[in-house]
Scaffold this motif. Sequence first.
Motif, PDB file in Angstrom:
ATOM      1  N   TYR A  93       0.833  -1.206   0.000  1.00 14.91           N
ATOM      2  CA  TYR A  93       0.000   0.000   0.000  1.00 14.91           C
ATOM      3  C   TYR A  93       0.869   1.257   0.000  1.00 14.91           C
ATOM      4  N   ALA A  94       1.897   1.269   0.852  1.00 14.75           N
ATOM      5  CA  ALA A  94       2.708   2.472   1.024  1.00 14.75           C
ATOM      6  C   ALA A  94       3.626   2.746  -0.157  1.00 14.75           C
ATOM      7  N   ASN A  95       3.832   1.772  -1.002  1.00 14.88           N
ATOM      8  CA  ASN A  95       4.822   1.938  -2.079  1.00 14.88           C
ATOM      9  C   ASN A  95       4.263   1.665  -3.469  1.00 14.88           C
ATOM     10  N   GLY A 110      -9.344  11.231  -2.703  1.00 19.95           N
ATOM     11  CA  GLY A 110      -9.061  10.294  -1.618  1.00 19.95           C
ATOM     12  C   GLY A 110      -8.511   8.973  -2.116  1.00 19.95           C
ATOM     13  N   ASN A 111      -7.644   9.030  -3.136  1.00 18.76           N
ATOM     14  CA  ASN A 111      -7.055   7.798  -3.669  1.00 18.76           C
ATOM     15  C   ASN A 111      -6.207   7.063  -2.638  1.00 18.76           C
ATOM     16  N   ASN A 112      -5.769   7.804  -1.619  1.00 16.05           N
ATOM     17  CA  ASN A 112      -4.902   7.191  -0.613  1.00 16.05           C
ATOM     18  C   ASN A 112      -5.657   6.398   0.442  1.00 16.05           C
ATOM     19  N   ARG A 113      -6.965   6.335   0.370  1.00 16.31           N
ATOM     20  CA  ARG A 113      -7.704   5.556   1.350  1.00 16.31           C
ATOM     21  C   ARG A 113      -7.337   4.074   1.230  1.00 16.31           C
ATOM     22  N   PRO A 114      -7.063   3.402   2.329  1.00 15.30           N
ATOM     23  CA  PRO A 114      -6.823   1.951   2.264  1.00 15.30           C
ATOM     24  C   PRO A 114      -8.092   1.227   1.808  1.00 15.30           C
ATOM     25  N   THR A 115      -7.959   0.317   0.883  1.00 10.79           N
ATOM     26  CA  THR A 115      -9.086  -0.457   0.371  1.00 10.79           C
ATOM     27  C   THR A 115      -8.743  -1.935   0.375  1.00 10.79           C
ATOM     28  N   ASP A 116      -9.729  -2.743  -0.029  1.00 10.32           N
ATOM     29  CA  ASP A 116      -9.479  -4.182  -0.105  1.00 10.32           C
ATOM     30  C   ASP A 116      -8.541  -4.553  -1.244  1.00 10.32           C
ATOM     31  N   GLN A 117      -8.105  -3.574  -2.034  1.00 13.14           N
ATOM     32  CA  GLN A 117      -7.103  -3.832  -3.072  1.00 13.14           C
ATOM     33  C   GLN A 117      -5.814  -4.368  -2.468  1.00 13.14           C
TER      34      GLN A 117
END
Length: 592
Positions: free
Chosen positions: A445-447, A497-504
């Motif tokens: 997620y972070a990278n 809000g593309n940075n929201r954590p998702t189930d991706q």
Amino acid sequence: MWFRTEFNGNIEYSTRYKFSPSYKFGGFVNESSTSERTANNSLYWGWNQTLRYNKKFGHHDLGLMVGHEAQQSTYESLFGSRVGYISNNITELSAGNKAGSDNGSSRGQWATESYFSRFNYTFNDKYILQATLRADGAAVFGPNKRWGYFPSVSAAWRISKEDFMKDITFIDDLKIRAEYGLTGNQSLPNGGTAIYSALNAWQTAWGTGFLTGRIANPDFQWESTKTYNLGFDLHALKNRLEIIVDAYIKNTDNLILELPLAAYMGTSGTGSISSPYVNIGSMKNTGFGITINTVNIESPFTWKSGISFSLDRNELSKLYLESSNIDRSPWFMNQFISRSVVGQPLWQFYGYKFAGIFQNYTDLKNSAIPETSKIDPAQGTWVGDVKFTDVNGDGVINEKDRTFVGSPWPKFIFGISNNFSYKNFDLSVFMQGTYGNSIFNYTKYANSAPERSGPGRGALQAVANFAQPSSYKAEDNPVLLNPGTTVPRVVAGDPNGNNRPTDQFIEDGSYLRVKNITLGYNVPKSILKKIPVRGLRVTAGVQNAFTITNYSGYDPEIGASSDKYGGNLTVGIDYGRYPAARMYTFSLTADF
């Protein structure tokens, strides 16, 4: 009758000295030197006594035991530092600038005391009864809640000893067990105590004062777990087959947890006071476990196997709060939530569902977008942004579209062992694994998005394929130049809000790992006669040989870990945990 007493203790003194000199090395400059000194000491002692009595008469076997145990520990620490040294050659604290000095100290203690007893009774080696009672006191609780009382009782029936089992010759031993017990827990995530609060020095307009570190809770009490267990042990086929089965129910009450208070209540920021530790609710665990050990082949070639299988289901039964759920977020990712809801498993992943990337302008116009956004290439949502699932179907994306997107708890765990031997050689292989658990891959997620990575942090290769709209004008009916990408576009401020954590970033954490392989050889005694050695064994092995998994991170064996700040326990979150290393070992054991 036997009496035993044991006293032990530990005294520790430690000092730490650190000096950071001033320097100039090319473009790297440190103009001010710093010196730090820390001194710590601690004292621990423990004393226990036990009295035992055993008696056999006829078919009766009786055992009694009573005991007492006490423990105490005290500790303290002293710290001082100064900056601005004239010379790097004189490093004592007194040589530094008083204007840049800092100091501090701390101290604390804990103590526990326990009284315990046990009663054993066996009749004719067929009927077995055991009962225990503990009384535990801990200084972390207030005077009215300090002591907890924890009884347990178990019974077993060795059916194979009964007369009606004599004709069933393939069963060597069969025992049925039933157990009930109450156990206690006093542990706090960060240690310390909940009934008192530490006083921290704090600068005020009137000079140095004190600020309470945490809201105290004088009603804090023991967390207790009631366990009901049924099981049986079977040995059959001349002990070539062993089966052990257990089924249990655990009800835990007065769960110890930090009370989740909002930041506006003064629990965050300058001058804040941390939330109190409370007994927040109750939970239920139900589980089943089976172990099968077999002797498949015997001499001269021997093959023995073992299989273990277990499953556990947890559920939050009750909350002693007005809310029906509690949330938890890691300190490094406040947008991510692990949520516990009454009637469901604890700490499930709770967030938005990833529906892809907006592929064209028509897709954008016909889809829900964040309620705080608008269709705009610079200050809103545009082609190339993340498309979130409108869970409740109200036409906008907001907090109401968060849902459970994964669980860190496996559907079952298992282990498989095989042991082979032939003459002087032996080989053992152990495998373990889980199935059905989810992992939030925070490292990925972070990278894996332009806003979360960059020249200062690095990024995964997939970031190079970030979404590229064909136009930033609506009249051009823009489309993606690289359709199929899962990486959002580059945009200042992240208005969608593309940075929201998702189930991706939630992946299947199931795995099978070959944990240990060991090959051994016992040197024949006929060879050892020539040297003054009674026994000689050579072994070679490998740990964490290989892992079969679909997880894209370094290691699927994540488990749980404590939060760096605040002690929050995070489950199933991979934030760059160091993977289990493959280790090769070789040993030579001699018996003289």
